[in-house]
Design a protein around this motif. Structure first.
Motif, PDB file in Angstrom:
ATOM      1  N   GLY A 175      35.160 -40.677 -17.588  1.00 11.24           N
ATOM      2  CA  GLY A 175      34.741 -42.057 -17.779  1.00 11.24           C
ATOM      3  C   GLY A 175      33.835 -42.536 -16.669  1.00 11.24           C
ATOM      4  N   THR A 176      33.148 -43.613 -16.930  1.00 10.24           N
ATOM      5  CA  THR A 176      32.207 -44.186 -15.974  1.00 10.24           C
ATOM      6  C   THR A 176      32.911 -44.555 -14.664  1.00 10.24           C
ATOM      7  N   ASP A 177      32.337 -44.117 -13.564  1.00 15.01           N
ATOM      8  CA  ASP A 177      32.813 -44.429 -12.209  1.00 15.01           C
ATOM      9  C   ASP A 177      34.186 -43.834 -11.877  1.00 15.01           C
ATOM     10  N   THR A 178      34.689 -42.914 -12.687  1.00 16.87           N
ATOM     11  CA  THR A 178      36.014 -42.347 -12.396  1.00 16.87           C
ATOM     12  C   THR A 178      36.001 -41.408 -11.195  1.00 16.87           C
ATOM     13  N   LYS A 179      34.834 -40.913 -10.805  1.00 19.01           N
ATOM     14  CA  LYS A 179      34.794 -40.059  -9.626  1.00 19.01           C
ATOM     15  C   LYS A 179      35.155 -40.832  -8.355  1.00 19.01           C
ATOM     16  N   ASN A 180      35.060 -42.152  -8.439  1.00 18.89           N
ATOM     17  CA  ASN A 180      35.422 -42.987  -7.295  1.00 18.89           C
ATOM     18  C   ASN A 180      36.933 -43.072  -7.081  1.00 18.89           C
ATOM     19  N   LEU A 181      37.698 -42.506  -8.002  1.00 17.39           N
ATOM     20  CA  LEU A 181      39.159 -42.532  -7.883  1.00 17.39           C
ATOM     21  C   LEU A 181      39.687 -41.531  -6.863  1.00 17.39           C
ATOM     22  N   LYS A 182      38.823 -40.706  -6.310  1.00 21.93           N
ATOM     23  CA  LYS A 182      39.276 -39.654  -5.386  1.00 21.93           C
ATOM     24  C   LYS A 182      40.023 -40.223  -4.182  1.00 21.93           C
ATOM     25  N   THR A 183      39.753 -41.478  -3.832  1.00 20.57           N
ATOM     26  CA  THR A 183      40.387 -42.077  -2.653  1.00 20.57           C
ATOM     27  C   THR A 183      41.866 -42.367  -2.864  1.00 20.57           C
ATOM     28  N   ILE A 184      42.323 -42.408  -4.118  1.00 15.58           N
ATOM     29  CA  ILE A 184      43.737 -42.726  -4.349  1.00 15.58           C
ATOM     30  C   ILE A 184      44.539 -41.501  -4.820  1.00 15.58           C
ATOM     31  N   ILE A 185      43.923 -40.329  -4.801  1.00 16.52           N
ATOM     32  CA  ILE A 185      44.640 -39.108  -5.177  1.00 16.52           C
ATOM     33  C   ILE A 185      45.348 -38.544  -3.944  1.00 16.52           C
ATOM     34  N   PRO A 186      46.650 -38.319  -4.030  1.00 16.56           N
ATOM     35  CA  PRO A 186      47.375 -37.737  -2.879  1.00 16.56           C
ATOM     36  C   PRO A 186      46.823 -36.359  -2.518  1.00 16.56           C
ATOM     37  N   ASP A 187      46.849 -36.026  -1.250  1.00 12.14           N
ATOM     38  CA  ASP A 187      46.289 -34.749  -0.786  1.00 12.14           C
ATOM     39  C   ASP A 187      46.921 -33.559  -1.498  1.00 12.14           C
ATOM     40  N   PHE A 188      48.237 -33.613  -1.724  1.00 16.91           N
ATOM     41  CA  PHE A 188      48.920 -32.457  -2.310  1.00 16.91           C
ATOM     42  C   PHE A 188      48.574 -32.251  -3.789  1.00 16.91           C
ATOM     43  N   CYS A 189      47.868 -33.248  -4.391  1.00 11.66           N
ATOM     44  CA  CYS A 189      47.579 -33.165  -5.830  1.00 11.66           C
ATOM     45  C   CYS A 189      46.077 -33.074  -6.120  1.00 11.66           C
ATOM     46  N   ARG A 190      45.278 -32.915  -5.081  1.00 16.74           N
ATOM     47  CA  ARG A 190      43.824 -32.943  -5.282  1.00 16.74           C
ATOM     48  C   ARG A 190      43.323 -31.807  -6.165  1.00 16.74           C
ATOM     49  N   ASP A 191      43.977 -30.668  -6.127  1.00 19.90           N
ATOM     50  CA  ASP A 191      43.536 -29.542  -6.951  1.00 19.90           C
ATOM     51  C   ASP A 191      43.989 -29.668  -8.404  1.00 19.90           C
ATOM     52  N   SER A 192      44.885 -30.601  -8.661  1.00 19.12           N
ATOM     53  CA  SER A 192      45.445 -30.739 -10.021  1.00 19.12           C
ATOM     54  C   SER A 192      44.831 -31.888 -10.811  1.00 19.12           C
ATOM     55  N   ILE A 193      44.100 -32.770 -10.139  1.00 16.97           N
ATOM     56  CA  ILE A 193      43.463 -33.904 -10.821  1.00 16.97           C
ATOM     57  C   ILE A 193      41.949 -33.712 -10.756  1.00 16.97           C
ATOM     58  N   ILE A 194      41.336 -33.586 -11.912  1.00 17.72           N
ATOM     59  CA  ILE A 194      39.907 -33.297 -11.998  1.00 17.72           C
ATOM     60  C   ILE A 194      39.178 -34.558 -12.449  1.00 17.72           C
ATOM     61  N   LEU A 195      38.337 -35.099 -11.582  1.00 16.86           N
ATOM     62  CA  LEU A 195      37.555 -36.292 -11.890  1.00 16.86           C
ATOM     63  C   LEU A 195      36.220 -35.859 -12.487  1.00 16.86           C
ATOM     64  N   VAL A 196      36.087 -36.003 -13.771  1.00 14.54           N
ATOM     65  CA  VAL A 196      34.912 -35.486 -14.486  1.00 14.54           C
ATOM     66  C   VAL A 196      33.732 -36.437 -14.406  1.00 14.54           C
ATOM     67  N   GLY A 197      33.997 -37.751 -14.394  1.00 18.42           N
ATOM     68  CA  GLY A 197      32.919 -38.729 -14.438  1.00 18.42           C
ATOM     69  C   GLY A 197      32.570 -39.088 -15.871  1.00 18.42           C
ATOM     70  N   GLU A 198      31.416 -39.700 -16.051  1.00 18.88           N
ATOM     71  CA  GLU A 198      31.027 -40.159 -17.394  1.00 18.88           C
ATOM     72  C   GLU A 198      30.740 -38.976 -18.309  1.00 18.88           C
ATOM     73  N   VAL A 199      31.276 -39.040 -19.516  1.00 18.78           N
ATOM     74  CA  VAL A 199      31.083 -38.002 -20.529  1.00 18.78           C
ATOM     75  C   VAL A 199      30.638 -38.683 -21.813  1.00 18.78           C
ATOM     76  N   THR A 200      29.531 -38.248 -22.381  1.00 17.40           N
ATOM     77  CA  THR A 200      29.042 -38.854 -23.615  1.00 17.40           C
ATOM     78  C   THR A 200      29.548 -38.139 -24.854  1.00 17.40           C
ATOM     79  N   ASN A 201      30.098 -36.958 -24.700  1.00 17.88           N
ATOM     80  CA  ASN A 201      30.671 -36.229 -25.836  1.00 17.88           C
ATOM     81  C   ASN A 201      32.012 -35.642 -25.395  1.00 17.88           C
ATOM     82  N   MET A 202      33.085 -36.271 -25.858  1.00 17.81           N
ATOM     83  CA  MET A 202      34.423 -35.901 -25.394  1.00 17.81           C
ATOM     84  C   MET A 202      35.055 -34.754 -26.177  1.00 17.81           C
ATOM     85  N   ILE A 203      34.411 -34.285 -27.209  1.00 16.78           N
ATOM     86  CA  ILE A 203      35.078 -33.359 -28.139  1.00 16.78           C
ATOM     87  C   ILE A 203      35.681 -32.151 -27.418  1.00 16.78           C
ATOM     88  N   LYS A 204      34.892 -31.454 -26.605  1.00 15.96           N
ATOM     89  CA  LYS A 204      35.401 -30.255 -25.933  1.00 15.96           C
ATOM     90  C   LYS A 204      36.537 -30.582 -24.972  1.00 15.96           C
TER      91      LYS A 204
END
Length: 358
Positions: A225-254
């Motif tokens: 989603g739009t501006d979701t890459k800015n969420l990295k500041t609230i991800i706990p250090d121990f979970c950074r490899d498990s939460i993937i911030l994709v950012g804006e996507v115009t085709n969600m099918i895949k």
């Protein structure tokens, strides 16, 4: 001819539903917008006429001319367009004008002065228009309290195209998963929505982090989603490899097709597109009990309490523990519900009947 007025062509729920309606009959739908966005290229590729409007006067001129040449109906999406449409109706009562509300007013957050003034204008202008459309039962109910004077109203939910959204072949999507850093054995939850406080990504990230720690990091969370890459500041250090911030996507099918569950835990929704799309792709949905989410998922997913971290942790754990047979039953039932009840062609026919029988 249906003339749609919309503030922008960004990649939001209203804009995507507008696109789907226009594609049902490309020749008899025309779009007027104030701000461009990614939906414009889709309209252009499909041959749907669209025009950028620079002022209210420009819009009036075009619509008045169109009204002389065709059986015109004006469909106003979102508040700015509703205000413009209300004044157009006052200036030329021969043009049928409809408000199209895409939200419900059940948000826990208080509205600011600007929003309250806009809602007051919409309320005052609603007595002049020919009809009002809501995309959810919850929207209809909440607008009746003090924000509508029009008696000709209808609930028309979002529609979905099962020729576009469908379950994917996981064996063919392996490279796509691996490129995102997802292992074959990992369970995948996906979120799709802009970075906004009402989407409660703070709750989602906190709950997922607690849940994933309990299962020894065997799950991944995709946030699109739009501006979701800015969420990295609230991800706990121990979970950074498990939460993937994709950012804006115009085709969600895949992204739906490589995932196992949709996760939407907002404070407010109307009739969310992302839930219907994900369900068509075979994903059981985990949603908060707002808008028409409960009505949409029926018995295929889980409905929780918005803002409740521990409640969401419990639901995530329940989803993790379902058997393969139960998961398949939920997945198949999700596809069946959307296909039978929310076909975009059927929804478009309901729009036409409302517009031309009013």
């Amino acid at each position: 001819m249906i003339a749609h007025i919309i503030p922008s062509l960004e990649f939001g729920g209203a804009e995507r539903m507008l696109l789907k309606l226009c594609l049902c009959d490309k020749k008899n739908n025309i779009v007027f917008y104030f701000k461009t966005g990614p939906i414009l290229s889709d309209l252009n590729k499909q041959g749907v006429k669209s025009f950028k409007i620079n002022s209210f006067i420009d819009l009036c001129r075009v619509l008045f001319r169109l009204n002389l040449r065709s059986n015109l109906v004006v469909n106003c999406w979102l508040y700015k367009s509703c205000i413009f449409g209300g004044f157009i109706k006052i200036l030329n009562s021969s043009i049928p004008v409809y408000f199209n509300h895409r939200n419900s007013l059940d948000c826990k957050n208080k509205y600011g002065m600007k929003r309250r003034f806009v809602l007051y204008l919409v309320y005052k202008l609603s007595k002049y228009v020919d009809g009002v459309i809501y995309n959810s039962e919850s929207g209809y109910k909440t607008y009746q309290i003090k924000y509508n004077q029009c008696t000709n109203q209808i609930v028309l939910p979002n529609g979905f195209d099962d020729q576009i959204f469908m379950p994917g072949n996981r064996s063919k999507l392996g490279d796509f998963r691996h490129n995102l850093g997802i292992n074959d054995y990992e369970l995948v939850f996906v979120c799709s929505g802009r970075n906004h406080s009402v989407k409660r990504y703070d709750i989602i990230i906190e709950a997922f982090s607690k849940f994933n720690e309990k299962i020894n990091n065997k799950a991944k969370l995709l946030i699109c989603g739009t501006d979701t890459k800015n969420l990295k500041t609230i991800i706990p250090d121990f979970c950074r490899d498990s939460i993937i911030l994709v950012g804006e996507v115009t085709n969600m099918i895949k992204y739906y097709q490589i995932s196992d569950y949709l996760l939407l835990y907002s404070d407010t929704e109307g009739f969310p597109n992302v839930v219907g799309e994900a369900m068509l792709c075979g994903l059981p949905a985990i949603v908060s009990d707002v808008g028409d989410c409960r009505k949409l998922v029926e018995d295929t997913g889980w409905v929780g309490n918005s803002g409740d971290v521990l409640n969401l942790v419990s639901i995530l754990y329940s989803a993790y523990n379902v058997s393969s047979i139960e998961y398949r039953n939920r997945s198949d039932r999700a596809v069946e519900i959307i296909t039978k009840k929310y076909s975009i062609n059927n929804i478009y026919e309901k729009y036409l009947r409302f517009f031309y029988a009013s």
